[in-house]
Design a protein around this motif. Structure first.
Motif, mmCIF file in Angstrom:
data_model
loop_
_atom_site.group_PDB
_atom_site.id
_atom_site.type_symbol
_atom_site.label_atom_id
_atom_site.label_comp_id
_atom_site.label_asym_id
_atom_site.label_seq_id
_atom_site.Cartn_x
_atom_site.Cartn_y
_atom_site.Cartn_z
ATOM 1 N N ASN A 22 -13.224 1.707 -7.814
ATOM 2 C CA ASN A 22 -14.081 1.370 -8.950
ATOM 3 C C ASN A 22 -15.491 1.777 -8.543
ATOM 4 O O ASN A 22 -16.138 1.070 -7.769
ATOM 5 C CB ASN A 22 -13.987 -0.150 -9.231
ATOM 6 N N LYS B 112 -18.137 1.883 -10.190
ATOM 7 C CA LYS B 112 -19.201 1.118 -10.866
ATOM 8 C C LYS B 112 -20.313 2.070 -11.330
ATOM 9 O O LYS B 112 -20.016 3.207 -11.656
ATOM 10 C CB LYS B 112 -19.700 -0.003 -9.948
ATOM 11 N N GLN C 276 -13.023 -6.685 -15.605
ATOM 12 C CA GLN C 276 -13.650 -6.752 -14.287
ATOM 13 C C GLN C 276 -14.756 -7.818 -14.340
ATOM 14 O O GLN C 276 -15.395 -7.997 -15.373
ATOM 15 C CB GLN C 276 -14.192 -5.357 -13.926
ATOM 16 N N GLU D 40 -17.746 -8.149 -13.430
ATOM 17 C CA GLU D 40 -19.105 -7.809 -13.877
ATOM 18 C C GLU D 40 -19.158 -7.655 -15.401
ATOM 19 O O GLU D 40 -20.162 -7.992 -16.031
ATOM 20 C CB GLU D 40 -19.566 -6.524 -13.164
ATOM 21 N N GLU E 193 -9.353 -10.287 -8.059
ATOM 22 C CA GLU E 193 -10.606 -10.065 -7.332
ATOM 23 C C GLU E 193 -11.453 -11.330 -7.373
ATOM 24 O O GLU E 193 -12.141 -11.607 -8.352
ATOM 25 C CB GLU E 193 -11.363 -8.861 -7.884
ATOM 26 N N ALA F 30 -15.917 -12.601 -3.224
ATOM 27 C CA ALA F 30 -15.630 -11.564 -2.226
ATOM 28 C C ALA F 30 -16.078 -10.177 -2.695
ATOM 29 O O ALA F 30 -15.906 -9.206 -1.976
ATOM 30 C CB ALA F 30 -14.138 -11.541 -1.915
ATOM 31 N N ILE F 31 -16.672 -10.095 -3.897
ATOM 32 C CA ILE F 31 -17.027 -8.780 -4.433
ATOM 33 C C ILE F 31 -18.426 -8.383 -3.980
ATOM 34 O O ILE F 31 -19.399 -9.065 -4.288
ATOM 35 C CB ILE F 31 -16.949 -8.772 -5.972
ATOM 36 N N GLY F 32 -18.481 -7.285 -3.234
ATOM 37 C CA GLY F 32 -19.773 -6.746 -2.810
ATOM 38 C C GLY F 32 -20.515 -7.640 -1.835
ATOM 39 O O GLY F 32 -21.701 -7.431 -1.555
ATOM 40 N N GLY G 260 -12.062 -6.897 -3.510
ATOM 41 C CA GLY G 260 -13.132 -7.740 -2.979
ATOM 42 C C GLY G 260 -13.403 -7.391 -1.522
ATOM 43 O O GLY G 260 -12.713 -7.876 -0.634
ATOM 44 N N SER G 261 -14.394 -6.502 -1.314
ATOM 45 C CA SER G 261 -14.771 -6.081 0.041
ATOM 46 C C SER G 261 -13.594 -5.568 0.855
ATOM 47 O O SER G 261 -13.528 -5.753 2.066
ATOM 48 C CB SER G 261 -15.493 -7.221 0.789
ATOM 49 N N LEU H 294 -8.225 -2.630 -5.475
ATOM 50 C CA LEU H 294 -9.274 -2.149 -6.377
ATOM 51 C C LEU H 294 -10.552 -2.230 -5.563
ATOM 52 O O LEU H 294 -11.016 -3.318 -5.230
ATOM 53 C CB LEU H 294 -9.347 -3.014 -7.644
ATOM 54 N N ILE H 295 -11.076 -1.065 -5.239
ATOM 55 C CA ILE H 295 -12.091 -0.980 -4.195
ATOM 56 C C ILE H 295 -13.424 -0.534 -4.772
ATOM 57 O O ILE H 295 -13.507 0.512 -5.424
ATOM 58 C CB ILE H 295 -11.622 -0.002 -3.086
ATOM 59 N N GLY H 296 -14.458 -1.311 -4.533
ATOM 60 C CA GLY H 296 -15.798 -0.960 -5.005
ATOM 61 C C GLY H 296 -16.536 -0.148 -3.953
ATOM 62 O O GLY H 296 -16.349 1.061 -3.824
ATOM 63 N N GLY H 297 -17.359 -0.818 -3.168
ATOM 64 C CA GLY H 297 -18.244 -0.144 -2.201
ATOM 65 C C GLY H 297 -17.562 0.914 -1.349
ATOM 66 O O GLY H 297 -18.065 2.040 -1.222
HETATM 67 P P1 13P Z 1 -16.231 -4.364 -3.590
HETATM 68 O O1 13P Z 1 -15.096 -3.626 -2.957
HETATM 69 O O2 13P Z 1 -17.542 -3.634 -3.509
HETATM 70 O O3 13P Z 1 -16.325 -5.779 -3.107
HETATM 71 O O4 13P Z 1 -15.910 -4.451 -5.168
HETATM 72 C C1 13P Z 1 -14.654 -4.852 -5.586
HETATM 73 C C2 13P Z 1 -14.589 -4.801 -7.056
HETATM 74 O O5 13P Z 1 -15.422 -5.283 -7.770
HETATM 75 C C3 13P Z 1 -13.475 -4.092 -7.631
HETATM 76 O O6 13P Z 1 -13.551 -4.091 -9.024
#
Ligand code: 13P
Length: 248
Positions: free
Chosen positions: A10, A12, A95, A97, A167, A171-173, A212-213, A232-235
């Motif tokens: 993801n 973002k 999601q 956010e 998620e 734990a997100i970001g 989540g991280s 589902l991976i953000g950063g």
């Molecule tokens: P992070 O991996 O940056 O914590 O984000 C996860 C996320 O929000 C997936 O939608």
């Protein structure tokens, strides 16, 4: 039948179109793995160049958002037919956010899940609790309520093609990951819910991700859990580390 692993990035609101194409080139060889579904969920303006950039590879493209109407006076919005026509396969819905910053509630999220299926897009439906709910110990009830609302009116056939992402918002970001046991506890609960709402076949088919991280260091342990079918991976989806997660 074993479920196929699905690793989705993801991105973002992070990459300009030219940066997005560069990232695709950086990741191209790192994410090669025919045993895993690999998805880049990208900002709307990046969709067309990213679809082009991943042509002929094992990567599918997802969108981060859309609106439930096909067309009309909805300034600033993008429709499911537009995404389909551009080559999008997956769509992230609910999601945290979108829920917290943009005020999307479970009624709209349910409409989006229905619209996605009706339009031939594959939803990645997100759920998860805040830190306050985790500390209060009521996180399971919260997630059950989200899933119950979000899947209202969704058929068994549809659920069998659904991806659910657990998620936890805390734990997100944040760099704070749920432990593999914490993540598995909720992913298992979600699968049991699907068994109750539908049947064992649907529960066996639905794919459940953790988000989540998740990173190159913790992915293998999280993904080793029986009810965690992907991430589902953000950063970490914006870095070469994403390749290590795909191949974890
Ligand atoms: P992070 O991996 O940056 O914590 O984000 C996860 C996320 O929000 C997936 O939608």
């Amino acid at each position: 039948m074993a479920r196929r692993r699905i690793i989705a990035g993801n991105w973002k609101m992070n990459k300009t179109p030219s940066e997005a194409v560069e990232l695709c080139a950086t990741l191209k060889d790192l994410v090669k793995n025919d045993a895993v579904d690999v998805v880049y969920c990208v900002p709307a303006i990046d969709i067309v160049p990213v679809v082009q950039a991943v042509k002929g590879t094992n990567v599918s493209v997802g969108a981060e958002n859309f609106y439930i109407e096909d067309k009309g006076a909805f300034t600033g919005e993008i429709s499911a037919p537009m995404l389909k026509d551009a080559g999008v396969e997956y769509i992230i819905i609910g999601q945290s956010e979108r829920r917290d910053i943009f005020g999307e509630n479970d009624i709209l999220i349910n409409q989006k899940v229905k619209k996605a299926f009706a339009s031939g897009l594959k939803p990645i439906l997100c759920c998860g609790e805040s830190l306050a709910l985790r500390k209060a110990g009521t996180y399971k009830e919260w997630i059950k309520r989200q899933i119950t609302w979000d899947l209202d009116g969704i058929t068994k056939d549809q659920v069998m093609n659904l991806v659910i992402a657990y998620e936890p918002i805390w734990a997100i970001g944040t760099g704070e990951t749920a432990t593999a046991d914490q993540a598995e506890e909720v992913c298992r609960m979600i699968r049991e819910m699907i068994a109750d709402m539908y049947d064992a076949e649907a529960a066996e088919a639905v794919r459940i991700q953790y988000g989540g991280s998740m990173n190159a260091a913790n992915a293998a342990e999280l993904l080793s859990k029986p009810d965690i079918d992907g991430g589902l991976i953000g950063g970490a989806s914006l870095k070469p580390d994403f390749g290590q997660i795909v191949n974890a």
